[in-house]
Design a protein around this motif. Structure first.
Motif, PDB file in Angstrom:
ATOM      1  N   ALA A 122       0.830  -1.206   0.000  1.00 24.52           N
ATOM      2  CA  ALA A 122       0.000   0.000   0.000  1.00 24.52           C
ATOM      3  C   ALA A 122       0.866   1.258   0.000  1.00 24.52           C
ATOM      4  O   ALA A 122       0.558   2.235  -0.692  1.00 24.52           O
ATOM      5  N   LEU A 123       1.942   1.253   0.777  1.00 22.80           N
ATOM      6  CA  LEU A 123       2.853   2.408   0.785  1.00 22.80           C
ATOM      7  C   LEU A 123       3.495   2.601  -0.580  1.00 22.80           C
ATOM      8  O   LEU A 123       3.621   3.727  -1.061  1.00 22.80           O
ATOM      9  N   GLN A 124       3.891   1.505  -1.202  1.00 24.15           N
ATOM     10  CA  GLN A 124       4.475   1.600  -2.540  1.00 24.15           C
ATOM     11  C   GLN A 124       3.446   2.152  -3.530  1.00 24.15           C
ATOM     12  O   GLN A 124       3.784   2.975  -4.379  1.00 24.15           O
ATOM     13  N   SER A 125       2.193   1.755  -3.396  1.00 22.50           N
ATOM     14  CA  SER A 125       1.126   2.281  -4.260  1.00 22.50           C
ATOM     15  C   SER A 125       0.932   3.777  -4.069  1.00 22.50           C
ATOM     16  O   SER A 125       0.492   4.472  -4.985  1.00 22.50           O
ATOM     17  N   GLU A 126       1.258   4.259  -2.874  1.00 28.31           N
ATOM     18  CA  GLU A 126       1.150   5.694  -2.557  1.00 28.31           C
ATOM     19  C   GLU A 126       2.406   6.452  -2.991  1.00 28.31           C
ATOM     20  O   GLU A 126       2.521   7.648  -2.740  1.00 28.31           O
ATOM     21  N   GLY A 127       3.373   5.750  -3.585  1.00 31.30           N
ATOM     22  CA  GLY A 127       4.565   6.406  -4.101  1.00 31.30           C
ATOM     23  C   GLY A 127       5.821   6.237  -3.270  1.00 31.30           C
ATOM     24  O   GLY A 127       6.879   6.758  -3.636  1.00 31.30           O
ATOM     25  N   ALA A 128       5.728   5.535  -2.149  1.00 24.68           N
ATOM     26  CA  ALA A 128       6.922   5.350  -1.308  1.00 24.68           C
ATOM     27  C   ALA A 128       7.946   4.475  -2.033  1.00 24.68           C
ATOM     28  O   ALA A 128       7.591   3.483  -2.654  1.00 24.68           O
ATOM     29  N   ARG A 129       9.199   4.882  -1.936  1.00 24.61           N
ATOM     30  CA  ARG A 129      10.296   4.101  -2.516  1.00 24.61           C
ATOM     31  C   ARG A 129      11.170   3.494  -1.430  1.00 24.61           C
ATOM     32  O   ARG A 129      12.133   2.795  -1.708  1.00 24.61           O
ATOM     33  N   GLN A 130      10.825   3.785  -0.181  1.00 25.50           N
ATOM     34  CA  GLN A 130      11.559   3.276   0.971  1.00 25.50           C
ATOM     35  C   GLN A 130      10.557   3.205   2.120  1.00 25.50           C
ATOM     36  O   GLN A 130       9.639   4.015   2.194  1.00 25.50           O
ATOM     37  N   VAL A 131      10.720   2.246   3.009  1.00 23.21           N
ATOM     38  CA  VAL A 131       9.878   2.153   4.204  1.00 23.21           C
ATOM     39  C   VAL A 131      10.797   2.085   5.415  1.00 23.21           C
ATOM     40  O   VAL A 131      11.757   1.313   5.431  1.00 23.21           O
ATOM     41  N   VAL A 132      10.491   2.900   6.407  1.00 26.58           N
ATOM     42  CA  VAL A 132      11.243   2.904   7.655  1.00 26.58           C
ATOM     43  C   VAL A 132      10.290   2.622   8.805  1.00 26.58           C
ATOM     44  O   VAL A 132       9.078   2.845   8.696  1.00 26.58           O
ATOM     45  N   LEU A 133      10.850   2.145   9.898  1.00 25.47           N
ATOM     46  CA  LEU A 133      10.052   1.870  11.089  1.00 25.47           C
ATOM     47  C   LEU A 133      10.967   1.892  12.294  1.00 25.47           C
ATOM     48  O   LEU A 133      12.189   1.838  12.168  1.00 25.47           O
ATOM     49  N   SER A 134      10.362   1.962  13.454  1.00 21.96           N
ATOM     50  CA  SER A 134      11.100   1.840  14.712  1.00 21.96           C
ATOM     51  C   SER A 134      10.511   0.665  15.473  1.00 21.96           C
ATOM     52  O   SER A 134       9.319   0.396  15.379  1.00 21.96           O
ATOM     53  N   THR A 135      11.350  -0.003  16.222  1.00 20.85           N
ATOM     54  CA  THR A 135      10.887  -1.112  17.044  1.00 20.85           C
ATOM     55  C   THR A 135      11.606  -1.048  18.384  1.00 20.85           C
ATOM     56  O   THR A 135      12.764  -0.621  18.456  1.00 20.85           O
ATOM     57  N   ALA A 136      10.907  -1.455  19.424  1.00 15.09           N
ATOM     58  CA  ALA A 136      11.514  -1.436  20.755  1.00 15.09           C
ATOM     59  C   ALA A 136      12.698  -2.393  20.800  1.00 15.09           C
ATOM     60  O   ALA A 136      12.654  -3.483  20.213  1.00 15.09           O
ATOM     61  N   GLN A 137      13.739  -1.977  21.485  1.00 13.98           N
ATOM     62  CA  GLN A 137      14.960  -2.786  21.634  1.00 13.98           C
ATOM     63  C   GLN A 137      14.635  -4.207  22.096  1.00 13.98           C
ATOM     64  O   GLN A 137      15.216  -5.178  21.621  1.00 13.98           O
ATOM     65  N   GLN A 138      13.663  -4.336  23.012  1.00 16.21           N
ATOM     66  CA  GLN A 138      13.352  -5.641  23.592  1.00 16.21           C
ATOM     67  C   GLN A 138      12.403  -6.469  22.723  1.00 16.21           C
ATOM     68  O   GLN A 138      12.165  -7.638  23.022  1.00 16.21           O
ATOM     69  N   ASN A 139      11.864  -5.911  21.679  1.00 14.56           N
ATOM     70  CA  ASN A 139      10.842  -6.599  20.884  1.00 14.56           C
ATOM     71  C   ASN A 139      11.506  -7.469  19.807  1.00 14.56           C
ATOM     72  O   ASN A 139      11.417  -7.192  18.613  1.00 14.56           O
ATOM     73  N   GLU A 140      12.157  -8.520  20.245  1.00 13.06           N
ATOM     74  CA  GLU A 140      12.896  -9.380  19.328  1.00 13.06           C
ATOM     75  C   GLU A 140      12.014 -10.106  18.320  1.00 13.06           C
ATOM     76  O   GLU A 140      12.407 -10.238  17.156  1.00 13.06           O
ATOM     77  N   PRO A 141      10.802 -10.567  18.688  1.00 13.03           N
ATOM     78  CA  PRO A 141       9.963 -11.196  17.658  1.00 13.03           C
ATOM     79  C   PRO A 141       9.632 -10.234  16.512  1.00 13.03           C
ATOM     80  O   PRO A 141       9.668 -10.629  15.342  1.00 13.03           O
ATOM     81  N   ALA A 142       9.347  -8.978  16.835  1.00 11.92           N
ATOM     82  CA  ALA A 142       9.070  -8.001  15.780  1.00 11.92           C
ATOM     83  C   ALA A 142      10.312  -7.764  14.931  1.00 11.92           C
ATOM     84  O   ALA A 142      10.225  -7.682  13.703  1.00 11.92           O
ATOM     85  N   GLN A 143      11.465  -7.683  15.566  1.00  5.01           N
ATOM     86  CA  GLN A 143      12.700  -7.462  14.816  1.00  5.01           C
ATOM     87  C   GLN A 143      12.980  -8.619  13.863  1.00  5.01           C
ATOM     88  O   GLN A 143      13.431  -8.403  12.735  1.00  5.01           O
ATOM     89  N   ARG A 144      12.684  -9.846  14.289  1.00  7.54           N
ATOM     90  CA  ARG A 144      12.856 -10.992  13.391  1.00  7.54           C
ATOM     91  C   ARG A 144      11.894 -10.897  12.206  1.00  7.54           C
ATOM     92  O   ARG A 144      12.276 -11.181  11.064  1.00  7.54           O
ATOM     93  N   LEU A 145      10.650 -10.505  12.470  1.00  8.66           N
ATOM     94  CA  LEU A 145       9.677 -10.325  11.394  1.00  8.66           C
ATOM     95  C   LEU A 145      10.181  -9.288  10.402  1.00  8.66           C
ATOM     96  O   LEU A 145      10.194  -9.529   9.184  1.00  8.66           O
ATOM     97  N   PHE A 146      10.618  -8.146  10.887  1.00  5.65           N
ATOM     98  CA  PHE A 146      11.071  -7.073   9.999  1.00  5.65           C
ATOM     99  C   PHE A 146      12.309  -7.505   9.200  1.00  5.65           C
ATOM    100  O   PHE A 146      12.399  -7.244   8.002  1.00  5.65           O
ATOM    101  N   ALA A 147      13.241  -8.164   9.859  1.00  2.14           N
ATOM    102  CA  ALA A 147      14.442  -8.632   9.152  1.00  2.14           C
ATOM    103  C   ALA A 147      14.071  -9.642   8.067  1.00  2.14           C
ATOM    104  O   ALA A 147      14.621  -9.598   6.964  1.00  2.14           O
TER     105      ALA A 147
END
Length: 164
Positions: A122-147
C-alpha cells in the motif's frame, strides 16, 4: 486440500475503531512493560483515545490503516503513512510504519507478515520508494519479522531522563 488463509487484510473502517483502539492500547501496555521510563503508561482511557486517533486517520491522504480479519473478527492492524523530507531523521521521502499489532491469541500464524506485506504494498502504491520503522529494543519477535521482510538496522534511539 488447500488451507484457509491466516487472515484477510483490508482497509480499516470506522466500525473497526473500537477493536483497533483496544489493540493500540495493547501496544502502549507492551511498550511500557518493556521500559516504563521511556514509554507512556496505558490508562482506562487509552483504548478509546487510541481508537479515536486512528479513526481520525482513516480518511487522511497518504495514510494507511489496514486490519487483519479472521472469522469476521479483527485480530490485528497496521498504521502507516507517506512522509516527505525529514531532516530530523536525515532521510528523504518514505513510507513510515508507525504501528503493527496482532492480538496475542493470533500470533505465530503469519498474520503479522501478511499485514506487513500488505502495508508495504500500500505504501508503494502511494509512491513510497523506501519504508522505515522503529521497534523497541526488547521486541525481538518483531525485529525478526522485519528482518525476514528485508528491513535492516539503521538507527538506535537512546534515552536519558533528566532531573526535575
Amino acid at each position: 486440500m488447500a488451507s484457509a488463509p491466516a487472515a484477510t487484510i483490508r482497509r480499516a473502517t470506522s466500525e473497526d475503531v473500537p477493536i483497533i483502539g483496544r489493540l493500540g492500547g495493547l501496544l502502549v501496555e507492551t511498550h511500557h512493560d518493556f521500559d516504563p521510563r521511556r514509554f507512556i503508561a496505558a490508562t482506562r482511557e487509552t483504548p478509546d483515545r487510541y481508537g479515536s486517533f486512528l479513526g481520525s486517520q482513516l480518511e487522511e491522504s497518504g495514510v494507511i490503516v489496514l486490519v487483519a480479519e479472521k472469522d469476521a473478527e479483527v485480530v490485528g492492524y497496521t498504521y502507516a503513512g507517506v512522509e516527505g523530507w525529514d531532516y530530523m531523521s536525515l532521510r528523504g521521502p518514505a513510507g513510515v510504519l508507525y504501528d503493527i499489532v496482532v492480538d496475542p491469541e493470533h500470533r505465530g500464524r503469519g498474520i503479522g507478515r501478511m499485514l506487513l506485506d500488505a502495508t508495504i504494498d500500500a505504501l508503494q502504491s502511494e509512491g513510497a520508494r523506501q519504508v522505515v520503522l522503529s521497534t523497541a529494543q526488547q521486541n525481538e519477535p518483531a525485529q525478526r519479522l522485519f528482518a525476514s521482510a528485508g528491513f535492516r538496522r539503521t538507527m538506535i534511539e537512546m534515552t536519558r531522563e533528566l532531573e526535575s
